[in-house]
Scaffold this motif. Structure first.
Motif, PDB file in Angstrom:
ATOM      1  N   VAL A   1      -1.531 -11.779  -0.257  1.00  0.00           N
ATOM      2  CA  VAL A   1      -2.145 -12.945   0.389  1.00  0.00           C
ATOM      3  C   VAL A   1      -3.659 -12.783   0.395  1.00  0.00           C
ATOM      4  CG1 VAL A   1      -0.155 -13.437   1.852  1.00  0.00           C
ATOM      5  CG2 VAL A   1      -1.950 -11.929   2.705  1.00  0.00           C
ATOM      6  N   MET A   2      -4.323 -13.916   0.461  1.00  0.00           N
ATOM      7  CA  MET A   2      -5.783 -13.943   0.563  1.00  0.00           C
ATOM      8  C   MET A   2      -6.189 -14.841   1.729  1.00  0.00           C
ATOM      9  SD  MET A   2      -7.217 -11.961  -1.653  1.00  0.00           S
ATOM     10  CE  MET A   2      -8.886 -12.595  -1.935  1.00  0.00           C
ATOM     11  N   PRO A   3      -7.318 -14.525   2.401  1.00  0.00           N
ATOM     12  CA  PRO A   3      -8.149 -13.343   2.180  1.00  0.00           C
ATOM     13  C   PRO A   3      -7.453 -12.079   2.682  1.00  0.00           C
ATOM     14  CG  PRO A   3      -8.927 -14.559   4.089  1.00  0.00           C
ATOM     15  CD  PRO A   3      -7.844 -15.394   3.485  1.00  0.00           C
ATOM     16  N   ALA A   4      -7.686 -10.985   2.006  1.00  0.00           N
ATOM     17  CA  ALA A   4      -7.034  -9.725   2.356  1.00  0.00           C
ATOM     18  C   ALA A   4      -7.706  -9.119   3.582  1.00  0.00           C
ATOM     19  CB  ALA A   4      -7.123  -8.758   1.183  1.00  0.00           C
ATOM     20  N   THR A   5      -6.889  -8.661   4.511  1.00  0.00           N
ATOM     21  CA  THR A   5      -7.368  -7.966   5.706  1.00  0.00           C
ATOM     22  C   THR A   5      -6.687  -6.608   5.778  1.00  0.00           C
ATOM     23  OG1 THR A   5      -5.616  -8.833   7.134  1.00  0.00           O
ATOM     24  CG2 THR A   5      -7.593 -10.188   6.888  1.00  0.00           C
ATOM     25  N   ALA A   6      -7.019  -5.841   6.782  1.00  0.00           N
ATOM     26  CA  ALA A   6      -6.396  -4.533   6.947  1.00  0.00           C
ATOM     27  C   ALA A   6      -4.884  -4.658   7.122  1.00  0.00           C
ATOM     28  CB  ALA A   6      -7.002  -3.804   8.143  1.00  0.00           C
ATOM     29  N   ASP A   7      -4.444  -5.767   7.713  1.00  0.00           N
ATOM     30  CA  ASP A   7      -3.019  -5.959   7.964  1.00  0.00           C
ATOM     31  C   ASP A   7      -2.274  -6.579   6.788  1.00  0.00           C
ATOM     32  OD1 ASP A   7      -3.171  -4.909  10.526  1.00  0.00           O
ATOM     33  OD2 ASP A   7      -3.658  -6.865  11.429  1.00  0.00           O
ATOM     34  N   SER A   8      -3.007  -7.134   5.837  1.00  0.00           N
ATOM     35  CA  SER A   8      -2.342  -7.808   4.721  1.00  0.00           C
ATOM     36  C   SER A   8      -2.688  -7.199   3.362  1.00  0.00           C
ATOM     37  CB  SER A   8      -2.716  -9.298   4.708  1.00  0.00           C
ATOM     38  OG  SER A   8      -4.120  -9.458   4.474  1.00  0.00           O
ATOM     39  N   MET A   9      -3.493  -6.162   3.357  1.00  0.00           N
ATOM     40  CA  MET A   9      -3.925  -5.542   2.106  1.00  0.00           C
ATOM     41  C   MET A   9      -2.750  -4.871   1.396  1.00  0.00           C
ATOM     42  SD  MET A   9      -6.469  -5.080   0.147  1.00  0.00           S
ATOM     43  CE  MET A   9      -6.879  -4.095  -1.271  1.00  0.00           C
ATOM     44  N   ASN A  10      -2.811  -4.843   0.084  1.00  0.00           N
ATOM     45  CA  ASN A  10      -1.822  -4.123  -0.712  1.00  0.00           C
ATOM     46  C   ASN A  10      -2.304  -2.683  -0.882  1.00  0.00           C
ATOM     47  OD1 ASN A  10      -0.007  -3.123  -2.563  1.00  0.00           O
ATOM     48  ND2 ASN A  10      -0.143  -4.855  -3.964  1.00  0.00           N
ATOM     49  N   TYR A  11      -1.612  -1.753  -0.237  1.00  0.00           N
ATOM     50  CA  TYR A  11      -2.030  -0.353  -0.264  1.00  0.00           C
ATOM     51  C   TYR A  11      -1.307   0.459  -1.331  1.00  0.00           C
ATOM     52  CZ  TYR A  11      -4.265  -1.350   4.219  1.00  0.00           C
ATOM     53  OH  TYR A  11      -5.053  -1.880   5.210  1.00  0.00           O
ATOM     54  N   VAL A  12      -0.767  -0.218  -2.334  1.00  0.00           N
ATOM     55  CA  VAL A  12       0.003   0.500  -3.343  1.00  0.00           C
ATOM     56  C   VAL A  12      -0.853   1.521  -4.091  1.00  0.00           C
ATOM     57  CG1 VAL A  12      -0.347  -1.192  -5.203  1.00  0.00           C
ATOM     58  CG2 VAL A  12       1.707   0.233  -5.176  1.00  0.00           C
ATOM     59  N   SER A  13      -2.154   1.206  -4.287  1.00  0.00           N
ATOM     60  CA  SER A  13      -3.029   2.162  -4.975  1.00  0.00           C
ATOM     61  C   SER A  13      -3.166   3.451  -4.171  1.00  0.00           C
ATOM     62  CB  SER A  13      -4.413   1.540  -5.210  1.00  0.00           C
ATOM     63  OG  SER A  13      -4.320   0.410  -6.047  1.00  0.00           O
ATOM     64  N   ALA A  14      -3.170   3.310  -2.843  1.00  0.00           N
ATOM     65  CA  ALA A  14      -3.215   4.497  -1.989  1.00  0.00           C
ATOM     66  C   ALA A  14      -1.934   5.315  -2.121  1.00  0.00           C
ATOM     67  CB  ALA A  14      -3.440   4.091  -0.535  1.00  0.00           C
ATOM     68  N   VAL A  15      -0.797   4.618  -2.253  1.00  0.00           N
ATOM     69  CA  VAL A  15       0.480   5.315  -2.455  1.00  0.00           C
ATOM     70  C   VAL A  15       0.445   6.084  -3.766  1.00  0.00           C
ATOM     71  CG1 VAL A  15       2.973   5.039  -2.736  1.00  0.00           C
ATOM     72  CG2 VAL A  15       1.738   3.589  -1.117  1.00  0.00           C
ATOM     73  N   TYR A  16      -0.050   5.440  -4.832  1.00  0.00           N
ATOM     74  CA  TYR A  16      -0.188   6.147  -6.108  1.00  0.00           C
ATOM     75  C   TYR A  16      -1.058   7.391  -5.941  1.00  0.00           C
ATOM     76  CZ  TYR A  16       1.224   1.634  -8.182  1.00  0.00           C
ATOM     77  OH  TYR A  16       1.876   0.480  -8.502  1.00  0.00           O
ATOM     78  N   GLY A  17      -2.161   7.214  -5.207  1.00  0.00           N
ATOM     79  CA  GLY A  17      -3.091   8.324  -5.029  1.00  0.00           C
ATOM     80  C   GLY A  17      -2.447   9.509  -4.325  1.00  0.00           C
ATOM     81  N   VAL A  18      -1.658   9.233  -3.293  1.00  0.00           N
ATOM     82  CA  VAL A  18      -0.988  10.314  -2.558  1.00  0.00           C
ATOM     83  C   VAL A  18       0.014  11.025  -3.464  1.00  0.00           C
ATOM     84  CG1 VAL A  18       0.607  10.830  -0.664  1.00  0.00           C
ATOM     85  CG2 VAL A  18      -1.313   9.260  -0.295  1.00  0.00           C
ATOM     86  N   VAL A  19       0.801  10.255  -4.209  1.00  0.00           N
ATOM     87  CA  VAL A  19       1.794  10.853  -5.105  1.00  0.00           C
ATOM     88  C   VAL A  19       1.113  11.709  -6.171  1.00  0.00           C
ATOM     89  CG1 VAL A  19       3.565  10.351  -6.843  1.00  0.00           C
ATOM     90  CG2 VAL A  19       3.511   9.043  -4.718  1.00  0.00           C
ATOM     91  N   VAL A  20       0.059  11.175  -6.786  1.00  0.00           N
ATOM     92  CA  VAL A  20      -0.654  11.915  -7.834  1.00  0.00           C
ATOM     93  C   VAL A  20      -1.307  13.171  -7.252  1.00  0.00           C
ATOM     94  CG1 VAL A  20      -2.613  11.838  -9.430  1.00  0.00           C
ATOM     95  CG2 VAL A  20      -1.018   9.917  -9.310  1.00  0.00           C
ATOM     96  N   LEU A  21      -1.838  13.089  -6.036  1.00  0.00           N
ATOM     97  CA  LEU A  21      -2.449  14.259  -5.402  1.00  0.00           C
ATOM     98  C   LEU A  21      -1.412  15.367  -5.196  1.00  0.00           C
ATOM     99  CD1 LEU A  21      -4.857  15.629  -4.007  1.00  0.00           C
ATOM    100  CD2 LEU A  21      -4.141  14.488  -1.869  1.00  0.00           C
ATOM    101  N   ILE A  22      -0.240  14.993  -4.702  1.00  0.00           N
ATOM    102  CA  ILE A  22       0.822  15.981  -4.490  1.00  0.00           C
ATOM    103  C   ILE A  22       1.222  16.626  -5.815  1.00  0.00           C
ATOM    104  CG2 ILE A  22       3.248  16.267  -3.819  1.00  0.00           C
ATOM    105  CD1 ILE A  22       2.778  14.044  -1.739  1.00  0.00           C
ATOM    106  N   ILE A  23       1.390  15.795  -6.846  1.00  0.00           N
ATOM    107  CA  ILE A  23       1.772  16.313  -8.164  1.00  0.00           C
ATOM    108  C   ILE A  23       0.713  17.267  -8.698  1.00  0.00           C
ATOM    109  CG2 ILE A  23       2.192  15.677 -10.570  1.00  0.00           C
ATOM    110  CD1 ILE A  23       3.345  13.034  -9.540  1.00  0.00           C
ATOM    111  N   THR A  24      -0.554  16.872  -8.586  1.00  0.00           N
ATOM    112  CA  THR A  24      -1.646  17.687  -9.128  1.00  0.00           C
ATOM    113  C   THR A  24      -1.740  19.036  -8.426  1.00  0.00           C
ATOM    114  OG1 THR A  24      -2.906  15.671  -9.656  1.00  0.00           O
ATOM    115  CG2 THR A  24      -4.127  17.744  -9.579  1.00  0.00           C
ATOM    116  N   VAL A  25      -1.671  19.023  -7.121  1.00  0.00           N
ATOM    117  CA  VAL A  25      -1.753  20.288  -6.364  1.00  0.00           C
ATOM    118  C   VAL A  25      -0.583  21.192  -6.724  1.00  0.00           C
ATOM    119  CG1 VAL A  25      -1.642  21.310  -4.061  1.00  0.00           C
ATOM    120  CG2 VAL A  25      -3.084  19.305  -4.465  1.00  0.00           C
TER     121      VAL A  25
END
Length: 530
Positions: A472-496
């Protein structure tokens, strides 16, 4: 057809000439597994119908569509779902063909990560396989979490419908989530149950589909017009471009065809997996499209007030739709009970899948505490430790729902994309190696397979980018798509984990081949000594 002939073939051929050879004790399936470098640790209890039961019970397209009904309607309306399902049937056919070809050529419970390890250039094989295994297992954990949430929300929604003064809180849903997760865990603790459960699950979901398909439009009055069902476009997303609104809504329709790799991870629990696994995968796509498409059309004809579905105090739009159509709370709860039963069996299948993902990957030291996780409990013939740890992680991931529903929903989006990536890595390796440079299985479609591979890769790239947009737009903290953050956490765990442990301990292509060769050769030598 050309292929690289392994020295293992010569060893196995030698054993077949020795009537007292140790390898004669292995059946064809176990012998093929031994050539890959693995022992037959699980019993082959599944048949093609029970394998299809697990595969379809997990993907469960009509159930998935009903779980995400209102979100899809807001991002394109009925047009988005009715025609989106046709699109995804085509894409998923290509995905299914790509997976089926590899499962037929290289049947192994490791699925994608094993294929990547076999097909990638030797220099990159271990890391490519390692990435694939982690993405696949993470996707399975997130899937179980999403199924648990949808089912628990339905349970709490039924209670609210029968108690109008009850106000649903997040913790109500989470407590129910834990109970359902635990219930599904128990059903997966004994291997002999699982093929029967798969058949019961397949029967339950198809009967639930038929009952809902017939009852809801039969009782609904008045019905929506064909114009509404087949030509009504809705954009309540805030995006000014209808095209973007349509694309971000595809996430919900795409969810109806997720997890098509499920059957591949049961390849060591069914006879002749090179034939049976492709049947289960392609059958899941076919049944999924038929059930989800007709279910969606029936529900759209039966919708009363669309705004009431979006604002229902039950927080379960499909339950509100049942109540509108039947004009009976009791009737709506009965239909929702069928939805809940289907969701529970879906979760049982998901936990079977995630435990095999964990166990098979741990066999090759792909996860921390691999010796612990790769253990098979002989009393119940189940990788019980991998099952317990995976289910525990599902319970922990559910805590995210207490903090942020938006963040939890982003994790569901990650489920779709991470699984696509886990499919794309071995397919990319196959294309680099050359499709005719591997031994083909009985399911091999030649040029059609090549087109399917390309479609899978292109669609993965598309979803990686477009599914990261806010819904949805406009994006707010409550409506933002945080999927990139999920990718980041998964990739961080894999890398470590790779840097700390994986790069040294992972049992990759070279080590596994040498161990298999030594084991098979010693079997031949032992037989010749008799």
């Amino acid at each position: 057809m050309s292929f690289e002939k392994s020295h293992l073939d010569g060893i196995v051929h030698a054993s077949s000439d020795d009537e007292h050879g140790h390898l004669k004790s292995l059946d064809d399936d176990a012998l093929a597994l031994a050539q890959m470098g693995y022992s037959q640790d699980l019993k082959r209890n599944y048949t093609w119908i029970s394998l299809l039961g697990v595969g379809f019970s997990l993907t469960n397209s009509w159930w998935a569509i009903s779980a995400a009904l209102i979100t899809g309607i807001n991002s394109g309306g009925p047009v988005q779902i009715v025609y989106g399902l046709i699109w995804f049937a085509l894409v998923s056919t290509c995905v299914g063909i790509s997976l089926s070809e590899l499962a037929s050529a290289l049947p192994n419970a490791g699925g994608q990560y094993f294929w990547a390890n076999e097909l990638a250039p030797k220099r990159y094989a271990n890391f490519a396989s390692y990435l694939t295994g982690w993405f696949g297992w993470a996707g399975s954990i997130f899937t179980s979490a999403s199924v648990s949430l949808a089912t628990s929300s339905a349970c709490v929604g039924c209670y609210q419908l029968s108690h109008p003064d009850f106000v649903i809180q997040n913790w109500h849903v989470y407590v129910t989530y834990l109970a359902i997760n635990y219930f599904a865990f128990l059903w997966n603790c004994y291997a002999k149950w699982l093929p029967l459960i798969a058949k019961v699950s397949l029967t339950t979901t198809l009967l639930s589909f038929l009952v809902t398909l017939i009852t809801v439009p039969a009782k609904a009055s008045p019905h929506k017009s064909a114009q509404f069902v087949f030509a009504s476009f809705v954009n309540n997303t805030g995006w000014s471009q209808n095209g973007i609104a349509f694309i971000v809504g595809l996430i919900n329709t795409n969810y109806a065809f997720a997890c098509l790799d499920c059957a591949t991870h049961l390849a060591e629990e069914v006879h002749r997996p090179e034939r049976q696994v492709p049947i289960a995968i392609m059958g899941t796509v076919a049944i999924g499209f038929v059930t989800s498409w007709f279910f969606s059309i029936a529900q759209f004809f039966s919708i009363g007030n669309l705004d009431d579905l979006a604002s229902t105090p039950t927080l379960v739009p499909i339950l509100a739709l049942f109540n509108q159509a039947l004009r009976s709370k009791a009737g709506a709860i009965v239909l929702e009970a069928l939805f809940i039963a289907t969701g529970i069996w879906c979760l049982v299948a998901s936990q079977t899948w995630q435990s095999r993902n964990c166990w098979s990957f741990a066999r090759d030291a792909g996860l921390p505490f691999s010796k612990f996780l790769s253990h098979v409990d002989r009393r119940v013939d189940v990788p019980l430790r991998a099952h317990f740890v995976s289910s525990l992680l599902v319970a922990i991931v559910g805590l995210l729902y207490l903090g942020s529903i938006t963040a939890f929903n982003s994790m569901v989006t990650a489920t779709i994309v991470l699984l696509y990536i886990s499919y794309s890595i071995p397919v990319t390796c196959l294309l680099i190696k050359g499709r005719n440079n591997i031994r083909h299985g009985p399911f091999w479609l030649g040029p059609i397979g090549l087109v399917s591979n390309i479609v899978l890769l292109l669609w993965t790239c598309f979803t990686l980018i477009m599914y990261s947009f806010p819904s949805v737009m406009p994006a707010t903290a409550d409506s933002m798509n945080y999927v990139s953050a999920v990718y980041g956490v998964v990739v961080l765990i894999i890398t470590v984990d790779w840097l700390v442990r994986g790069r040294r301990n992972y049992r990759g292509q070279s080590l596994r081949h040498s161990e298999a060769e030594a084991r098979l050769a010693s079997g031949v030598d032992a037989g010749r000594m008799h």
